[in-house]
Design an enzyme around this catalytic site. Structure first.
Site, PDB file in Angstrom:
ATOM      1  N   ASP A 107       0.870  -1.167   0.000  1.00  0.00           N
ATOM      2  CA  ASP A 107       0.000   0.000   0.000  1.00  0.00           C
ATOM      3  C   ASP A 107       0.912   1.224   0.000  1.00  0.00           C
ATOM      4  O   ASP A 107       2.072   1.156   0.410  1.00  0.00           O
ATOM      5  CB  ASP A 107      -0.916  -0.008   1.219  1.00  0.00           C
ATOM      6  CG  ASP A 107      -2.189   0.793   0.984  1.00  0.00           C
ATOM      7  OD1 ASP A 107      -2.212   1.639   0.063  1.00  0.00           O
ATOM      8  OD2 ASP A 107      -3.173   0.577   1.716  1.00  0.00           O
ATOM      9  N   TRP A 108       0.380   2.342  -0.460  1.00  0.00           N
ATOM     10  CA  TRP A 108       1.220   3.514  -0.686  1.00  0.00           C
ATOM     11  C   TRP A 108       1.808   4.026   0.630  1.00  0.00           C
ATOM     12  O   TRP A 108       1.079   4.353   1.557  1.00  0.00           O
ATOM     13  CB  TRP A 108       0.404   4.589  -1.388  1.00  0.00           C
ATOM     14  CG  TRP A 108       0.525   4.557  -2.889  1.00  0.00           C
ATOM     15  CD1 TRP A 108       0.745   5.624  -3.704  1.00  0.00           C
ATOM     16  CD2 TRP A 108       0.450   3.425  -3.779  1.00  0.00           C
ATOM     17  NE1 TRP A 108       0.823   5.229  -5.033  1.00  0.00           N
ATOM     18  CE2 TRP A 108       0.653   3.888  -5.104  1.00  0.00           C
ATOM     19  CE3 TRP A 108       0.273   2.056  -3.583  1.00  0.00           C
ATOM     20  CZ2 TRP A 108       0.656   3.033  -6.218  1.00  0.00           C
ATOM     21  CZ3 TRP A 108       0.265   1.206  -4.680  1.00  0.00           C
ATOM     22  CH2 TRP A 108       0.461   1.705  -5.969  1.00  0.00           C
TER      23      TRP A 108
END
Length: 814
Positions: free
Chosen positions: A232-233
């Site tokens: 995930d970012w």
């Protein structure tokens, strides 16, 4: 993808890998920018491009200038209980991805609705792991049918938003396997996804981007996953931990724990280069599959036939609408005078907030849809009550552009801004603009009011702002970070009113919001994020409700549209209650008192309290219905289409009744103390009754369940349409131990489902597979799936609590 294609891909991967040096390999595992990976022309590798989903494909630009088809929310898609429909949705999204040059869609979200308070539940499917896995499988198959990759997310247990970056979710092995890992396992085995996204949170003490056991031993080892694992970012935090934990790609880039840091760790002897090679193989395999690696054909050479996005969005919407209650009010009688009531009827709430947002080219509101469907002169509209008294990003009436300047005040470039939001992520900047030279952004243009009165204007975001309307400066100051625990919330939420201006309907005025940029108030991701916000003139709420009641009194049918807002359901925070915002409950009560033939349409992505539900003639759940929601609503209200949805999640009468509600960590930990008893399983254990049970949903015809026949692996259910209209029935199977249960298990659980169609008087047979897993548990002592032998009741019916037929099935240990 055929075995031959897979072999060619592996050959191409090994050939390409063998030519790469350490620095190039390490660079390939770090994002080039916000949405893409580096290209390596010397081996024929194109840049792989990713984009947010799941209801559309936004592309690399976060702007309404680059529109996307907006499908109904994932909760809506799950409410259709139809994996084939999910597959069609996936094919449309693959088509959208190819149109936008996207190779990988960052979807689907298959976390569970553990509690009704999850702020991002609209983006996930269901409280049930089997239903979630089936819908997710259809979605992944559809996207990959089109030659586009998916990243099934968020692996694993990202079931709430509170402290999502740091929370340590403590989950025993049985519930982890039987509930939270189960949808991922089903999708990996049945759809062979090309990607998985690992979550921010920890599970049992280890952050998911470094979770060697769950990623390398379970996901890759036990399940045979051969795709790419992307963070995930901003979730990747440690170079050695992530590469040893099985993370292939650290996003966004270029400054991550991989790239130069990874190459240096290998040279220092801290990381085995074989781990880097394994990750690069996964990236190159993905590139081969999506056609971004020369020397081999992509997995899909002939994409499916083109899909009409508007038509499919409309179909999914009416197939998802759940008719919770109907005392003869629906479908509408021809020629009835209809009073349509609610601010959300005019300004549609079609999707949830946060990174799942896309910008459709058009939106059909309930007012638009019913205006087109009903005879002229039979429809009136009253606002009644606004779900929010907060300002919202500038919308109808505004004509705006964003002007970018350097430090000397010279214009670098500008872009159209259909709404008041500037959301330039990564390198998504107007032509001629770079982050290095960009010093300020001015949102400027005109506003033409739709009504006279005191209009409020404000800002959303952090840093310095100068706001001017009609020549008057309303604000000139600096907005600092407040109490938001999640850095994204400061940018996506918390609009601040700065002042009001008295305006006249139809007379345009100049507006300007100047935002100088500075590092202290930079966005959590590389980019520029802020908004010009606006609120229409406030009127006395009691007067508005009285006007709505009067309109209802003059009509044959009153339709009230109620909704949540972006401040209720969005990424970055959980809900604190289930109440509809504003005075909407008061509005429904007043309208129902004025007209007993009142229909309430609920636009919400997850459960809300409806204290008036027994006092109205009908309740229709419309979810977040996507761009064609108003057209689909008109189809269902008029009877052109049947409401096809069934609840994928239990709806409580009140939050206090819900058996599992905890989303707040204590000392950094959130203990899943309910074990395997979540969702309807928890309701059964508590012995309490919800407002509407799992699987509930009415149609416009009636059904008789005539026969249930079982084999060890399947069930056949014969049903008859006993009504006067053609219809679709979702036949649901639930398994329950017959007699005392030797282990701690739920009282009953979903074992299978299928949809059938029949005309009046006709019969149809539903053939439903009974998976072996339905009768197994995860044995914590042996660390394996184990069948629980014995006799089971297989109950066939319309919902968890409305089963019509029962047969016995004996399960052995073989």
């Amino acid at each position: 993808m055929t075995d031959t294609t897979g072999t060619r891909h592996e050959q191409a991967v090994e050939t390409a890998l063998g030519t790469l040096d350490l620095d190039t390999k390490a660079r390939l595992l770090a994002g080039r920018d916000m949405w893409s990976l580096p290209a390596v022309p010397e081996i024929g590798l194109k840049s792989l491009v990713m984009s947010d989903g799941p209801i559309g494909v936004r592309g690399v630009r976060w702007t309404a200038d680059d529109p996307s088809v907006a499908l109904p929310s994932p909760t809506a898609l799950a409410a259709a209980w139809d994996p084939a429909l999910a597959r069609r949705a996936g094919r449309l999204l693959a088509q959208e991805a190819r149109r936008k040059g996207v190779h990988v869609v960052l979807a689907p979200t298959v976390n569970l609705h553990r509690t009704p308070l999850g702020g991002r539940h609209f983006e996930a499917y269901s409280e049930d792991p089997y239903l979630t896995g089936e819908i997710g499988t259809g979605y992944v198959l559809g996207v990959q049918d089109g030659g586009v990759g998916t990243t099934v997310k968020h692996f694993v247990a990202n079931d709430a938003e509170t402290d999502r970056f740091t929370v340590d979710n403590r989950i025993a092995a049985r519930p982890l396997r039987e509930l939270y890992l189960a949808p991922f396992e089903a999708i990996v085995k049945n759809a062979r996804p090309w990607g998985v996204m690992t979550a921010y949170n920890q599970v049992n003490g280890t952050t998911m981007t470094e979770h060697h056991h769950l990623v390398n031993e379970v996901l890759r080892g036990e399940w045979g996953f051969d795709g790419v694992n992307v963070s995930d970012w901003m979730a990747a935090r440690d170079t050695r931990g992530t590469i040893e934990g099985g993370l292939d790609i650290a996003m966004p880039g270029p400054h991550t724990v991989y790239g130069e840091a990874l190459a240096a760790a290998v040279r220092a002897g801290e990381v085995d280069e074989a781990l880097v090679d394994a990750a690069v193989r996964n990236v190159l395999r993905l590139a081969a599959r999506v056609g971004a690696l020369d020397g081999t054909e992509p997995a899909v050479t002939d994409p499916p036939a083109p899909v009409d996005g508007d038509a499919l969005a409309r179909e999914i919407a009416h197939r998802s609408f759940v008719l919770l209650r109907n005392e003869g009010a629906l479908p509408l009688a021809p020629g009835h005078r209809v009073a349509l009531i609610g601010a959300a009827a005019r300004d549609a709430r079609i999707l949830g907030g946060g990174s799942a947002q896309v910008f459709p080219a058009h939106t059909v509101s309930p007012l638009d849809g019913l205006t087109a469907a009903l005879p002229a002169g039979t429809l009136t509209h009253a606002t009644g009550a606004d779900p929010s008294d907060e300002p919202a990003p500038a919308g109808p009436g505004f004509a705006l552009r964003a002007v970018c300047r350097d430090a000397a005040g010279n214009v670098l470039g500008e872009g159209n801004l259909p709404g008041g939001q500037v959301q330039w992520i990564g390198d998504d900047l107007p032509d001629g603009v770079t982050h290095e030279r960009l010093h300020s952004v001015e949102v400027t243009g005109t506003f033409t009011p739709r009504e006279s009165g005191d209009h409020a204007f404000g800002t959303r975001g952090l840093g310095a702002f100068t706001l001017t309307v009609a020549g008057e400066t309303l604000y000139d100051g600096v907005q600092e970070m407040g109490d938001e625990a999640d850095p994204f919330e400061a940018f996506f939420g918390s609009p601040t009113e700065r002042g009001t201006v008295t305006l006249t309907e139809g007379e345009p005025v100049e507006v300007s919001l100047l935002h100088p940029l500075d590092r202290e108030h930079a966005a959590p991701l590389p980019g520029v994020m802020f908004s010009l916000v606006h609120r229409a003139p406030r009127r006395d709420p009691d007067q508005l409700i009285a006007e709505a009641a009067e309109a209802a009194r003059a009509a044959d049918t009153a339709i009230v549209v109620v909704a949540t807002t972006e401040r209720v359901e969005s990424e970055g925070f959980d809900r604190t209650d289930l109440a509809l915002p504003g005075r909407q409950d008061d509005l429904v009560r007043a309208v129902a008192a004025a007209n007993p033939n009142t229909v309430v349409v609920v636009n919400a992505g997850s459960p809300v309290e409806m204290p008036w539900r027994d006092d109205v003639a009908a309740v229709l759940l419309g979810w977040f219905p996507g761009q064609e929601g108003g057209a689909a609503l008109a189809d269902v209200l008029t009877g052109a289409e049947e409401p096809g949805g069934r609840l994928p999640t239990t709806w409580p009468a009140a939050l206090a009744d819900a058996p599992v509600t905890d989303v707040t960590p204590v000392n950094g930990q959130l203990h899943y103390t309910e074990g395997v008893h979540t969702g309807y399983r928890a309701w059964d254990r508590a012995g309490t009754t919800p407002a509407y049970p799992f699987g509930h949903g009415l149609g416009y015809t009636t059904w008789e369940y005539e026969a249930l026949e079982l084999s060890p692996e399947s069930a056949t259910v014969r049903v008859r349409n006993t009504g006067t209209r053609p219809g679709r029935e979702t036949v649901q199977l639930y398994a329950a131990p017959a007699g005392d249960d030797p282990v701690d298990r739920p009282a009953r659980w979903l074992a299978g489902f299928a949809s059938v169609q029949a005309g009046p008087g006709e019969t149809a047979e539903a053939e439903i597979r009974l998976p072996r897993r339905a009768f197994e548990i995860w044995d914590e002592e042996t660390g394996a799936w184990t069948a629980v032998p014995g006799t089971y009741e297989i109950r066939a019916g319309r919902s968890l609590t409305d089963t019509r037929l029962t047969a016995l099935l004996t399960v052995g240990t073989d």
